[in-house]
Design a protein around this motif. Structure first.
Motif, PDB file in Angstrom:
ATOM      1  N   PRO A   1       2.264  11.168   9.125  1.00  0.00           N
ATOM      2  CA  PRO A   1       3.693  10.976   9.430  1.00  0.00           C
ATOM      3  C   PRO A   1       4.065   9.508   9.639  1.00  0.00           C
ATOM      4  O   PRO A   1       5.127   9.060   9.197  1.00  0.00           O
ATOM      5  CB  PRO A   1       3.885  11.784  10.715  1.00  0.00           C
ATOM      6  N   ILE A   2       3.185   8.744  10.285  1.00  0.00           N
ATOM      7  CA  ILE A   2       3.449   7.317  10.493  1.00  0.00           C
ATOM      8  C   ILE A   2       3.395   6.575   9.165  1.00  0.00           C
ATOM      9  O   ILE A   2       4.217   5.682   8.888  1.00  0.00           O
ATOM     10  CB  ILE A   2       2.441   6.727  11.493  1.00  0.00           C
ATOM     11  N   ALA A   3       2.417   6.928   8.333  1.00  0.00           N
ATOM     12  CA  ALA A   3       2.306   6.279   7.025  1.00  0.00           C
ATOM     13  C   ALA A   3       3.571   6.518   6.193  1.00  0.00           C
ATOM     14  O   ALA A   3       4.079   5.609   5.519  1.00  0.00           O
ATOM     15  CB  ALA A   3       1.073   6.803   6.285  1.00  0.00           C
ATOM     16  N   LYS A   4       4.116   7.742   6.236  1.00  0.00           N
ATOM     17  CA  LYS A   4       5.357   8.044   5.510  1.00  0.00           C
ATOM     18  C   LYS A   4       6.518   7.206   6.033  1.00  0.00           C
ATOM     19  O   LYS A   4       7.328   6.675   5.253  1.00  0.00           O
ATOM     20  CB  LYS A   4       5.694   9.530   5.644  1.00  0.00           C
ATOM     21  N   LEU A   5       6.621   7.078   7.341  1.00  0.00           N
ATOM     22  CA  LEU A   5       7.697   6.274   7.923  1.00  0.00           C
ATOM     23  C   LEU A   5       7.597   4.816   7.499  1.00  0.00           C
ATOM     24  O   LEU A   5       8.607   4.177   7.190  1.00  0.00           O
ATOM     25  CB  LEU A   5       7.645   6.376   9.454  1.00  0.00           C
TER      26      LEU A   5
ATOM     27  N   ASP B   1       0.825  -1.209   0.000  1.00  0.00           N
ATOM     28  CA  ASP B   1       0.000   0.000   0.000  1.00  0.00           C
ATOM     29  C   ASP B   1       0.861   1.261   0.000  1.00  0.00           C
ATOM     30  O   ASP B   1       1.961   1.299   0.549  1.00  0.00           O
ATOM     31  CB  ASP B   1      -0.933   0.021   1.211  1.00  0.00           C
ATOM     32  N   SER B   2       0.327   2.288  -0.628  1.00  0.00           N
ATOM     33  CA  SER B   2       1.016   3.580  -0.691  1.00  0.00           C
ATOM     34  C   SER B   2       0.716   4.379   0.575  1.00  0.00           C
ATOM     35  O   SER B   2      -0.030   3.943   1.446  1.00  0.00           O
ATOM     36  CB  SER B   2       0.539   4.353  -1.921  1.00  0.00           C
ATOM     37  N   ILE B   3       1.314   5.559   0.625  1.00  0.00           N
ATOM     38  CA  ILE B   3       1.087   6.409   1.797  1.00  0.00           C
ATOM     39  C   ILE B   3      -0.390   6.731   1.949  1.00  0.00           C
ATOM     40  O   ILE B   3      -0.941   6.689   3.052  1.00  0.00           O
ATOM     41  CB  ILE B   3       1.919   7.696   1.684  1.00  0.00           C
ATOM     42  N   SER B   4      -1.052   7.050   0.841  1.00  0.00           N
ATOM     43  CA  SER B   4      -2.471   7.429   0.905  1.00  0.00           C
ATOM     44  C   SER B   4      -3.345   6.260   1.359  1.00  0.00           C
ATOM     45  O   SER B   4      -4.280   6.434   2.128  1.00  0.00           O
ATOM     46  CB  SER B   4      -2.941   7.947  -0.452  1.00  0.00           C
ATOM     47  N   SER B   5      -3.031   5.046   0.886  1.00  0.00           N
ATOM     48  CA  SER B   5      -3.847   3.894   1.262  1.00  0.00           C
ATOM     49  C   SER B   5      -3.513   3.377   2.656  1.00  0.00           C
ATOM     50  O   SER B   5      -4.279   2.628   3.249  1.00  0.00           O
ATOM     51  CB  SER B   5      -3.671   2.765   0.244  1.00  0.00           C
TER      52      SER B   5
END
Length: 287
Positions: free
Chosen positions: A245-249, A232-236
């Protein structure tokens, strides 16, 4: 001349030795007497004050007066005026009346000791005159038992949180239309409930409502929406628990170190606390 001067000096020494100290002693003794007299006056004043205070307290706390008229009485039934006739002071009478108004009941003589403002010596004087109606007490106990007799409960309604409609949720106790809509909205944000306790996170569900509905709800964890942290990407990856910020990490760590071998690897991320990991781990998968 020298002899006369020496005799004059000797006389001066004798005079200062025998007369000046005597004058000083006299003045000191007079001052000391004044201090003692002043202290005595203070002590007398304090004693008078203390005696007056003690006598006032005794008069105030004396609950059984000399003109008290004792008679047989039931503490559950007598009036305020009758308590006064027994010699009780106002604060004790009000304590008894409030105790009875709140559902209290004197079942035996010793129960009167529950009134903390009632002194032991007063109770000793009242005890021989206390007569509690045991017949009425037995009837009240019987009525109480009948009142507490459990009624037949209706069968519990079981609602599964992850597939329930608004109408299904409104069948639960204390759940109206608004609360039902908020439960569904929060379910969409989470991707489904994994535990009943998450229902307490809905801002309109206080603990009283949660306790009322918990026996009638279930959670099927297989119906939740899973997140694949290897694809999954950052958006998903964004989730109610997973902020941007957690999704980016999560994505950057995967790009730098390759695919995750287990969900546990997320613990290595700098912003990943134990409490956050425990919340999101059941929503994450490796594919």
């Amino acid at each position: 001349m020298l002899l006369i001067l020496m005799m004059f000096m000797q006389a001066a020494i004798i005079y200062t030795h025998y007369w000046k100290p005597a004058t000083g002693d006299f003045q000191f003794q007079k001052f000391e007497k004044e201090i003692l007299a002043f202290e005595k006056n203070l002590q007398d004043g304090d004693t008078t004050y203390n005696n007056q205070r003690v006598e006032g307290e005794k008069a105030e706390s004396q609950e059984v007066k000399t003109n008290t008229a004792f008679f047989d009485f039931d503490p559950n039934k007598i009036t305020e005026d009758q308590w006064k006739q027994l010699g009780l002071e106002g604060r004790t009478i009000h304590s008894i009346i409030n105790y009875l108004k709140k559902g209290g009941h004197f079942r035996k003589k010793e129960d009167l000791k529950k009134i903390y403002t009632l002194k032991e010596e007063v109770f000793i004087k009242l005890e021989p005159f206390i007569v509690i109606d045991e017949t009425e007490q037995g009837a009240s106990e019987k009525n109480k038992g009948e009142f507490q007799k459990p009624e037949k409960k209706k069968p519990l309604l079981v609602v599964e949180l992850n597939k329930a409609t608004k109408e299904d949720l409104m069948l639960l106790p204390m759940i109206g239309e608004k609360r039902a809509e908020q439960i569904i909205r929060y379910r969409e944000l989470l991707g489904g409930y994994v535990a009943k306790e998450q229902l307490k996170e809905v801002y309109s569900i206080p603990d009283s409502v949660y306790q009322a509905v918990i026996p009638e709800i279930t959670v099927n964890e297989k119906l939740i929406r899973y997140i694949n942290i290897n694809a999954d990407s950052i958006s998903s990856l964004k989730h109610f628990y997973i902020k941007k910020p957690i999704a980016k990490l999560i994505v950057n760590y995967r790009l730098q170190h390759g695919n995750y071998l287990s969900v546990e690897e997320l613990r290595k991320l700098p912003l990943m606390s134990d409490s956050l990991f425990r919340k999101i781990e059941q929503y994450l998968v490796i594919e």
